[in-house]
Write an enzyme that holds these catalytic residues in place. Structure first.
Site, mmCIF file in Angstrom:
data_model
loop_
_atom_site.group_PDB
_atom_site.id
_atom_site.type_symbol
_atom_site.label_atom_id
_atom_site.label_comp_id
_atom_site.label_asym_id
_atom_site.label_seq_id
_atom_site.Cartn_x
_atom_site.Cartn_y
_atom_site.Cartn_z
ATOM 1 N N GLU A 161 -5.185 -0.374 2.113
ATOM 2 C CA GLU A 161 -5.521 -1.306 1.036
ATOM 3 C C GLU A 161 -7.003 -1.261 0.648
ATOM 4 O O GLU A 161 -7.711 -2.263 0.672
ATOM 5 C CB GLU A 161 -5.059 -2.731 1.405
ATOM 6 C CG GLU A 161 -3.561 -2.785 1.658
ATOM 7 C CD GLU A 161 -3.047 -4.131 2.155
ATOM 8 O OE1 GLU A 161 -3.836 -5.093 2.236
ATOM 9 O OE2 GLU A 161 -1.844 -4.225 2.465
ATOM 10 N N ASN A 202 -2.862 4.106 2.624
ATOM 11 C CA ASN A 202 -1.670 3.271 2.479
ATOM 12 C C ASN A 202 -2.015 2.036 1.645
ATOM 13 O O ASN A 202 -3.088 1.446 1.824
ATOM 14 C CB ASN A 202 -1.202 2.855 3.889
ATOM 15 C CG ASN A 202 0.151 2.189 3.913
ATOM 16 O OD1 ASN A 202 1.143 2.744 3.462
ATOM 17 N ND2 ASN A 202 0.217 0.981 4.462
ATOM 18 N N HIS A 238 6.440 -3.100 -1.243
ATOM 19 C CA HIS A 238 6.816 -4.516 -1.153
ATOM 20 C C HIS A 238 7.158 -4.961 -2.582
ATOM 21 O O HIS A 238 6.264 -5.340 -3.347
ATOM 22 C CB HIS A 238 5.659 -5.358 -0.614
ATOM 23 C CG HIS A 238 5.331 -5.097 0.825
ATOM 24 N ND1 HIS A 238 6.219 -5.346 1.847
ATOM 25 C CD2 HIS A 238 4.192 -4.623 1.409
ATOM 26 C CE1 HIS A 238 5.664 -5.037 3.004
ATOM 27 N NE2 HIS A 238 4.435 -4.588 2.770
ATOM 28 N N GLU A 267 6.553 0.396 3.893
ATOM 29 C CA GLU A 267 6.715 -1.022 4.284
ATOM 30 C C GLU A 267 7.733 -1.701 3.371
ATOM 31 O O GLU A 267 7.489 -2.779 2.839
ATOM 32 C CB GLU A 267 5.365 -1.763 4.208
ATOM 33 C CG GLU A 267 4.251 -1.120 5.016
ATOM 34 C CD GLU A 267 2.949 -1.919 4.988
ATOM 35 O OE1 GLU A 267 2.986 -3.129 4.659
ATOM 36 O OE2 GLU A 267 1.896 -1.341 5.307
ATOM 37 N N ASP A 269 10.396 -3.671 1.361
ATOM 38 C CA ASP A 269 11.273 -4.833 1.248
ATOM 39 C C ASP A 269 11.361 -5.214 -0.224
ATOM 40 O O ASP A 269 10.517 -4.826 -1.035
ATOM 41 C CB ASP A 269 10.850 -6.017 2.130
ATOM 42 C CG ASP A 269 9.376 -6.361 2.082
ATOM 43 O OD1 ASP A 269 8.736 -6.141 1.031
ATOM 44 O OD2 ASP A 269 8.851 -6.866 3.094
#
Length: 347
Positions: A161, A202, A238, A267, A269
């Protein structure tokens, strides 16, 4: 987007799974459907899940974690606050527990994460550092952790990030003190400590093309030109139903591949406003299938990791008020339509 046929196929998949669950125990090995990992392996990909130490006392949860996936990411146990709680005092017990569990289950591990602005220990954030001091602290932290896990980690999220939504550098303690060069330094130090580990940048909201993913694209080009060891780009994925699906995902994966990088959905979802209903779950299933198909369509997209596989242990409800139901298994560890959609995409 194929809603009617999707529901029929999902219903068929559920019926098939229920039939297999009812099969005699003696025939279980023959009749059990292949796991997500086994299906992904047929495409030369992995299918993984994050996990975290507190839930490892949950044996039914652990049983699915140990069989359905072939790549594991520690959700918190390798972050800085956990691994160096006091300056120069390292504690790898949480990460070790997950690495040992993964190895016992013949699973590989993604290390997460070496350099991030969040979940830092108080000793690091509560004082001012000179550039020389912070560079030494950062190098020691990265190399001590990477050396500890040398040979046991498939890939590291080295820098997590680093950019804002508009593509400018995030004003972290590292950026403000060391400038943008901290990213190249972190990659070089990690590579020195374990030359065989894949090294990733990432981030979230980089699934589609746009200012944030453009910033990473430009950074990777610059790092490559300087001979900096960078091997992969992690797209956290995400997603949230209310913000729409990133339709340029496949194009974005492809352009990073053309730079010579592996890519991965790291990651995953897909959250929604709760309560969930059939329509939301059907759309969620579509998105999971579309993401899986996008990864399969791009040769250097190496795999997909769910940010834990079950709503029972999802981070979403604690961080997004009124949202949840983001994962392919529900809170009772029952597969949802998303699970069957992923299976369908994996063929």
């Amino acid at each position: 987007m194929r809603k009617t046929s999707t529901r029929l196929r999902l219903a068929g998949g559920l019926a098939a799974l229920l039939l297999s669950v009812g099969a005699p125990v003696a025939q279980a090995d023959e009749n059990e459907p292949p796991t997500l990992a086994e299906l992904a392996q047929r495409h030369g990909r992995y299918f993984g899940s994050a996990t975290d130490n507190p839930e490892l006392t949950d044996e039914p949860y652990k049983a699915v974690l140990g069989t359905e996936f072939d790549m594991i990411t520690p959700g918190n146990g390798m972050k800085w606050y956990a691994t160096e709680p006091q300056q120069g005092v390292f504690d790898f017990s949480q990460g070790d527990e997950i690495v040992n569990l993964a190895r016992a289950n013949h699973q590989r591990v993604r290390g997460h994460t070496l350099v991030w602005h969040s979940q830092l220990p108080g000793w690091l954030t509560s004082r001012a550092w000179t550039a020389d001091e912070l560079r030494a602290v950062l190098k020691k932290h990265i190399q001590t952790e990477v050396r500890h896990y040398k040979g046991k980690i498939y890939a590291w999220d080295v820098v997590n990030e680093a950019f804002n939504e508009d593509g400018t550098y995030r004003e972290t303690i590292f950026y403000k003190t060391l400038g943008p060069g901290y990213i190249a330094d972190a990659l070089r130090w990690a590579h020195q400590a374990d030359p065989k580990a894949k090294l990733y940048l990432n981030d979230y909201n980089v699934e589609g093309t746009g200012p944030k993913s453009d910033a990473y694209y430009q950074l990777v080009k610059e790092l490559k030109a300087q001979g900096v060891p960078v091997h992969g780009f992690g797209l956290q994925a995400h997603l949230a139903l209310q913000y729409g699906y990133p339709g340029t995902l496949e194009d974005n994966l492809r352009r990073f591949s053309r730079l010579g990088l592996d890519t991965a959905l790291t990651e995953v979802d897909v959250r929604m406003y709760v309560p969930a209903d059939d329509a939301k779950l059907a759309t969620q299933a579509e998105w999971y299938r579309d993401m899986t198909e996008a990864c399969l369509a791009v040769r250097r997209c190496v795999g997909i990791t769910l940010w834990d596989y079950t709503d029972k242990y999802s981070w979403i409800p604690a961080f997004f008020d009124g949202e949840g139901a983001a994962l392919p298994w529900d809170e009772q560890l029952r597969p949802k339509p998303a699970y069957f959609a992923i299976r369908e995409a994996l063929g």
